[in-house]
Each structure stands twice: as structure tokens, then as C-alpha cells.
Design a protein around this motif. Structure first.
Motif, short mmCIF file in Angstrom:
data_model
loop_
_atom_site.label_atom_id
_atom_site.label_comp_id
_atom_site.label_asym_id
_atom_site.label_seq_id
_atom_site.Cartn_x
_atom_site.Cartn_y
_atom_site.Cartn_z
N LEU A 1 -19.47 90.27 73.52
CA LEU A 1 -19.46 91.20 74.64
C LEU A 1 -17.99 91.14 75.17
N GLU A 2 -17.49 92.53 75.55
CA GLU A 2 -16.29 92.55 76.04
C GLU A 2 -16.24 92.26 77.70
N GLU A 3 -17.15 92.40 78.26
CA GLU A 3 -17.16 91.88 79.63
C GLU A 3 -18.65 91.24 79.81
N LYS A 4 -18.86 90.66 81.07
CA LYS A 4 -19.86 90.17 81.49
C LYS A 4 -21.12 91.34 81.49
N PRO A 5 -22.44 90.93 81.06
CA PRO A 5 -23.43 92.04 81.14
C PRO A 5 -23.51 92.29 82.66
N VAL A 6 -23.67 91.66 83.59
CA VAL A 6 -24.16 92.01 84.75
C VAL A 6 -22.88 93.30 85.46
N LYS A 7 -21.53 93.22 85.11
CA LYS A 7 -20.72 93.97 85.31
C LYS A 7 -20.73 95.36 84.75
N THR A 8 -21.26 95.21 83.21
CA THR A 8 -21.65 96.31 82.59
C THR A 8 -22.72 97.15 83.16
N ALA A 9 -23.81 96.36 83.49
CA ALA A 9 -25.00 96.88 84.15
C ALA A 9 -24.62 97.76 85.54
N VAL A 10 -23.83 96.94 86.24
CA VAL A 10 -23.42 97.61 87.82
C VAL A 10 -22.63 99.07 87.42
N ASP A 11 -21.65 98.98 86.50
CA ASP A 11 -20.87 100.04 86.04
C ASP A 11 -21.99 101.19 85.48
N GLU A 12 -22.88 100.87 84.92
CA GLU A 12 -23.60 102.03 84.14
C GLU A 12 -24.50 102.51 85.31
N PHE A 13 -25.03 101.66 86.21
CA PHE A 13 -25.85 102.29 87.49
C PHE A 13 -24.85 103.16 88.28
N ALA A 14 -23.55 102.84 88.48
CA ALA A 14 -22.64 103.28 89.48
C ALA A 14 -22.35 104.82 88.71
N ALA A 15 -22.22 104.70 87.57
CA ALA A 15 -21.82 105.99 86.79
C ALA A 15 -22.92 106.91 86.74
N GLY A 16 -24.25 106.54 87.08
CA GLY A 16 -25.21 107.25 86.95
C GLY A 16 -25.83 107.35 85.39
N GLU A 17 -25.66 106.32 84.59
CA GLU A 17 -26.21 106.52 83.14
C GLU A 17 -27.60 105.95 83.35
N TYR A 18 -27.82 105.40 84.36
CA TYR A 18 -29.22 104.65 84.62
C TYR A 18 -29.55 104.85 85.91
N LYS A 19 -30.70 104.94 86.47
CA LYS A 19 -31.31 105.33 87.73
C LYS A 19 -32.74 104.43 87.89
N ILE A 20 -32.73 104.14 89.23
CA ILE A 20 -33.95 103.42 89.65
C ILE A 20 -34.99 104.38 90.08
N ILE A 21 -36.26 103.99 89.54
CA ILE A 21 -37.33 104.83 89.72
C ILE A 21 -38.27 104.05 90.52
N GLU A 22 -38.57 104.09 91.65
CA GLU A 22 -39.47 103.22 92.34
C GLU A 22 -40.83 103.86 92.62
#
Length: 59
Positions: free
Chosen positions: A32-53
Motif C-alpha cells: 500500500l502506498e498510503e494508509k487504507p483509512v486515508k485512501t478511503a476518506v479521499d475516495e469518499f471526499a472525491a465522490g468515488e463512493y457514496k453512503i446510501i442509508e
């Protein structure tokens, strides 16, 4: 975050995505290039993933 999203949902979604990133890297034997949590946060911030409640779960 939007008005109808909870911080709890965001935390759970980021944790699940971070676990997916870790599992994919382990499966493919790639470092891994960076920590998985940072990658996940960046993906959510960029709109690559969305939360569907599920609306039925809200009080």
C-alpha cells in the motif's frame, strides 16, 4: 456531509472501505502506498463512493 447523513454512517462506511482496500492489496500481494483509512476518506471526499442509508432504519 449532507443534512440527512450521520457521522456514524460515515465512520462505518470508511472503515468498511478501508478493510476492502486492505483485503484487495493482500490478495494481490501489492504494498500500500498510503494508509487504507486515508485512501478511503479521499475516495469518499472525491465522490468515488457514496453512503446510501436505509430510510427504514432512521428513527
Amino acid at each position: 456531509m449532507k443534512n440527512n447523513e450521520s457521522y456514524y454512517s460515515l465512520v462505518i462506511a470508511v472503515a468498511k472501505r478501508a478493510r476492502e482496500i486492505t483485503d484487495e492489496a493482500s490478495k494481490n500481494e501489492k504494498p500500500l502506498e498510503e494508509k487504507p483509512v486515508k485512501t478511503a476518506v479521499d475516495e469518499f471526499a472525491a465522490g468515488e463512493y457514496k453512503i446510501i442509508e436505509d430510510p427504514s432504519l432512521k428513527n
